[in-house]
Design a protein around this motif. Structure first.
Motif, short mmCIF file in Angstrom:
data_model
loop_
_atom_site.label_atom_id
_atom_site.label_comp_id
_atom_site.label_asym_id
_atom_site.label_seq_id
_atom_site.Cartn_x
_atom_site.Cartn_y
_atom_site.Cartn_z
N GLU A 70 -6.27 6.92 -4.47
CA GLU A 70 -7.30 6.07 -3.45
C GLU A 70 -7.89 4.94 -4.05
O GLU A 70 -8.19 3.81 -3.92
CB GLU A 70 -7.74 6.99 -2.85
N ALA A 125 -5.74 1.40 4.40
CA ALA A 125 -5.78 -0.40 3.89
C ALA A 125 -4.80 -0.87 5.40
O ALA A 125 -4.87 -2.22 5.09
CB ALA A 125 -5.64 -0.21 2.95
N LEU A 126 -3.31 -0.69 5.09
CA LEU A 126 -2.30 -1.53 6.01
C LEU A 126 -3.54 -1.35 7.70
O LEU A 126 -3.38 -2.40 8.31
CB LEU A 126 -1.60 -0.41 5.83
N HIS A 139 -4.21 4.48 1.94
CA HIS A 139 -2.73 3.62 2.07
C HIS A 139 -2.97 3.76 3.65
O HIS A 139 -2.42 2.26 3.56
CB HIS A 139 -1.69 4.04 0.96
N TYR A 186 1.04 -2.00 0.37
CA TYR A 186 0.65 -0.42 -0.26
C TYR A 186 0.65 1.23 -0.28
O TYR A 186 0.91 1.81 0.95
CB TYR A 186 -1.06 0.27 1.09
N ILE A 193 -5.78 2.00 -4.39
CA ILE A 193 -6.08 1.51 -3.13
C ILE A 193 -6.99 0.12 -3.01
O ILE A 193 -6.78 -0.40 -2.26
CB ILE A 193 -5.45 2.63 -2.66
N TYR A 241 -7.33 -3.75 -1.69
CA TYR A 241 -7.46 -3.74 0.05
C TYR A 241 -8.93 -4.84 -1.16
O TYR A 241 -8.60 -6.00 0.24
CB TYR A 241 -8.19 -2.21 0.02
#
Length: 922
Positions: free
Chosen positions: A212, A290-291, A287, A206, A215, A219
């Protein structure tokens, strides 16, 4: 060659520039030259674009724009012709590399225009074809197909539209690979290194430079991929759990958990410098969100692996304390009507983390509330939020609600209302959790009728698309009314997938009407069209349990269905259990329908030979059941089944054949019992009688079976097991003479062997519960049996101490006996026999050659104290000195091998009873 084919002086190309060449390439191998020709043509068009594409003097379009548009159109025409030819051979694996080379050339050319619809249609068509090829499961194409996706994504993200689901076959391969890596690192004790590498990979995946929307798509792919697979989750939890010994959390586990906490802290909690610079919190980047969302899913595995632990092996590395601190500092989403995707993912991660922590610590965090989504009250109520938030957080909100309900032991009516409303758009996984865990909580508040009425969410859920048969199997039948079942049957398209639920539906009493209707006829027709023998056989396995009259209107269709299942006369492998079961069911179905069966090749001899020789696959009991079903399907003579079952029981004592014998001998139970009683019964005969008598309602035959068993001279344990089954299920058929013989048999068995102690205790316990009148009428014989039971508990000096497992059941038996009394009597008739039982205990305990282990004496105390209470009831004991000594003297106290030791033990017994009585334990 390219210079000869594409001379720029003869260009611009027409629509048929490539057709002469394509018409000469007739084999898939010859088409591999097209990428090189296309690259050469693109290079020539670009280098000589100005002399090739001339512009009229009257044109008002800028010359550069005009030339670029003409060059782009020429390249598109040539590419479309080449792709059309390659798509004709799309099944050829080598042409996948050719298509990749074509799109690589377009990418290097740099003239692609995203806004032109003609180019966009080509991109979309290629992406769809690549997605279909990827789902086909050909591992050789995975690399080039992923490169095609990467190239198309760089050319036009909007038209590529990469799906958010991982292909099933690839997901299986990836899951197996991850499980192998986890097991390797578990065996090499390097699990922290594995999870560190995994977190580094996610952190590098990510990137903050990615848009976005990309991402979000990435995800969705990750969360729906192998990391969420059940096998990966199970292996990860098991490997981490293996590092924890006892209730201590190991250093390796702390390292893994700390890695998760540190990564989450770096993305969630701003530094002190950032806090001073910013006057108000800024939204998290996509990002980072998502992580956080992916990491919290992995953190759940780690916390689940610590279940049952209480402290850390290395206290300075307290990962739980760090995680608690992180949960307290977890940022709340902004209180706005429209919540961003990042805020939704972060809050969903918080719900998962809090839920896992509370499960681990088995307590609720009062200070941890999901304030932005729930009201300030303790109960959870959903606020009105935006659609993205509902889609992302709704599942985690429902899971968290059920978790809190389980933790608190209740759900309020308002919470149930919110829960049932929220289930309308919930995922299949959340429905499964709700049906498995939530229904007990809901039933505590609502009646079943109200639940069925308010579970309109079920109707809304099943109406969204194709039926979710795993959910329908979980849902109790009471919550699925006839209308829903009719709708689901009408929506059934793949009967092979719905077979389990359809069979269950067919076996329910309230769905008989469905079977006679048009919907059930449709199912029969679909089953016949599929022609799957195993599926049709399982279908008949359900309906042949009912009377044929229930299916009179469907008789012809059922006959046609049995015919469509195939020829049962064909040769079947004697070791194929599944095929044998299907064959047997079809034979029984035709017999049930009254259809004459074809001449078949008998298999009972070959499979019996295979069974008794031990040459069979799988479990012995399962194959034995198949043997009996085959014999019953091929023969209408019940004696064949009975003879086979007797030989099986005589050869193997651990077989479980009860349910199979009930099915195959239905209607022939009386005959089976009569055949077993015709000769002196062996242990195998008694075992078969034990199975059959529970299904027999003929009193005369049952009494004959009891007399036969009492007269048998075979294994005492088999006789006692049979009598216990009779007492439990048919106690009303026993007479006074039967009890006299049962007590005599038990006495003889206890004298002969100590191995019958436990079965004898179970038999007397059953008699005491089912027929106390017969026990009270034979108390002297009962006292002799109990005295022998005390001897059976003795510990020989030259042997190891016996287990106390028999002492506890004997103590419970004594308690049951002390509580039995005829109607109208305040004191049990056993009271005058209680001293004799106590003396028998004292004599066995004071034996100089053997005695009782301390644990056995402690386990017997509840029953002995009950006898003491019964003996002293009504003021019977008025002894002086050693309490109760005078009570035992008439029954021979002190006359046994123990001598004076018996009196000492007798006095100790009464002192212990006195202490327990005053402490409220006697």
């Amino acid at each position: 060659m390219a210079a000869l084919l594409f001379q720029h002086t003869l260009l611009p190309p027409s629509r048929d520039t490539m057709q002469p060449i394509l018409s000469q390439l007739s084999t898939p191998g010859s088409l591999l030259v097209l990428p090189a020709l296309f690259a050469s043509l693109v290079q020539i068009l670009h280098q000589h674009r100005y002399p090739i594409f001339t512009q009229a003097s009257s044109s008002k379009i800028p010359h550069d724009v005009f030339v670029a548009s003409k060059e782009r159109e020429a390249v598109r025409l040539v590419l479309s012709q080449i792709l059309a030819r390659l798509y004709e051979e799309k099944r050829s694996p080598t042409l996948c590399h050719a298509r990749l080379a074509l799109w690589k050339t377009v990418q290097l050319w740099g003239g692609y225009m995203e806004r032109e619809s003609a180019w966009g249609q080509m991109i979309r068509a290629e992406a769809l074809l690549a997605e279909q090829s990827l789902c086909s499961g050909d591992s050789a194409l995975v690399g080039p197909l992923l490169e095609i996706f990467s190239t198309l994504e760089n050319l036009d993200h909007d038209q590529t539209q990469i799906g958010t689901s991982c292909p099933p076959d690839l997901r299986t391969i990836a899951s197996a690979l991850l499980c192998s890596l986890i097991r390797y690192h578990q065996l090499t004790h390097t699990l922290p290194s594995f999870f560190d590498l995994l977190l580094q990979s996610l952190n590098g995946l990510y990137l903050d430079s990615i848009a976005e929307d990309t991402i979000i798509s990435l995800y969705n792919v990750i969360t729906a991929g192998p990391l969420s697979d059940d096998n990966v989750r199970r292996n990860a939890i098991q490997s981490l759990r293996s590092s924890n010994i006892g209730k201590a959390r190991s250093t390796a586990w702390d390292h893994v958990c700390t890695s998760f906490v540190n990564l989450l802290s770096s993305k969630l909690v701003p530094s002190v410098v950032d806090q001073k610079k910013r006057k108000r919190p800024t939204p998290h980047a996509s990002h980072s969100a998502a992580l956080v969302g992916t990491t919290t899913r992995l953190l759940q595995f780690c916390l689940a692996a610590a279940a049952g632990t209480a402290f850390d092996t290395d206290p300075p590395h307290d990962a739980i304390a760090k995680l608690l601190s992180l949960v307290q500092e977890w940022p709340s989403p902004p209180a706005e009507n429209s919540i961003s995707w990042s805020a939704a993912v972060i809050e969903a991660g918080r719900l998962r983390t809090v839920q896992a922590m509370e499960r681990l610590l088995a307590r609720r965090f009062p200070a941890v509330e999901v304030a932005s989504f729930y009201s300030s009250s303790q109960e959870l109520t959903l606020e009105e939020v935006s659609d993205p938030m509902k889609e992302i957080v709704a599942d985690d909100q429902i899971r968290f609600t059920l978790h809190r309900g389980i933790l608190n032991g209740r759900l309020s009516p308002d919470t149930i209302d919110w829960l049932l409303n929220g289930l309308v758009n919930a995922s299949t996984a959340v429905w499964q959790v709700t049906l498995e865990q939530g229904l007990p909580l809901i039933e505590c508040v609502l009646s079943k009728r109200n639940i069925r009425l308010r579970l309109g969410a079920v109707q809304a859920f099943v109406n969204k698309g194709s039926p979710e048969y795993p959910l329908l199997n979980i849902c109790p039948p009471a919550y699925l009314d006839k209308k829903i079942k009719l709708d689901m049957i009408g929506k059934t398209r793949d009967v092979s997938v719905a077979a389990g639920w359809l069979n269950r539906t067919a076996s329910e009493a309230d769905t008989i009407g469905l079977m006679n209707g048009k919907t059930f006829s449709t199912i029969i027709g679909e089953l016949a069209a599929i022609g799957d023998t195993h599926l049709i056989a399982e279908f008949f396995a359900v309906i042949i349990a009912k009377r044929p009259e229930s299916f009179a209107s469907l008789h012809e269709e059922l006959v046609d269905l049995s015919t469509a299942a195939g020829d049962e006369a064909k040769q079947t492998d004697a070791f194929d259990v599944k095929a044998l079961r299907s064959r047997n069911l079809l034979l029984q179905a035709k017999r049930w329908l009254g259809v004459p069966a074809q001449e078949i090749q008998p298999l009972r001899q070959s499979i019996c030979k295979a069974f008794f020789s031990g040459a069979f696959p799988g479990d012995r009991s399962a194959f034995a059941r198949t043997v009996l079903e085959t014999i019953a399907a091929e023969s209408v003579d019940a004696s064949h089944v009975i003879a086979t079952a007797l030989v099986m029981y005589s050869r193997y004592t651990d077989l479980e054949l009860d349910s199979t014998l009930h099915e195959v001998l239905e209607g022939s139970i009386d005959q089976a019992i009569s055949l077993c009683c015709a000769t002196s019964p062996s242990p195998a005969h008694l075992r078969l009688l034990t199975v059959m008598c529970g299904r027999c309602n003929n009193v005369e035959i049952l009494q004959r079976a009891v007399r036969t068993a009492l007269a048998a001279t075979s294994d005492d344990i088999a006789i006692i097991d049979f009598l216990e089954r009779i007492v439990e299920e048919k106690a009303s058929i026993l007479h006074h003479d039967d009890i006299v013989q049962i007590l005599g048999l038990t006495t003889h068995a206890l004298v002969a062997s100590k191995h019958v102690l436990s079965p004898s205790i179970n038999l007397l316990s059953s008699l005491s519960r089912r027929r106390p009148d017969l026990i009270l009428a034979n108390l002297p014989d009962l006292v002799d049996v109990i005295a022998l039971m005390f001897i059976g508990l003795q510990m020989r000096r030259d042997l190891t101490a016996p287990s106390s497992t028999d002492a506890q059941p004997l103590s419970r038996l004594l308690v049951i006996l002390t509580q039995m009394r005829p109607k109208g009597h305040e004191i049990s008739p056993l009271a005058k026999h209680a001293p004799a039982i106590l003396v028998a205990y004292t004599r066995a305990a004071a034996d100089s050659q053997s005695g009782f282990a301390p644990q056995v004496r402690r386990d017997l105390e509840p029953g002995l104290f009950g006898l003491c209470n019964l003996a002293t009831a009504g003021g019977r004991v008025h002894a002086h000195g050693r309490e109760g000594e005078g009570l035992g003297t008439p029954f021979g106290l002190g006359e046994g091998p123990g001598g004076e030791g018996e009196k000492e033990l007798w006095a100790e017994l009464w002192r212990s009873w006195s202490r327990a009585r005053y402490l409220g334990q006697g």
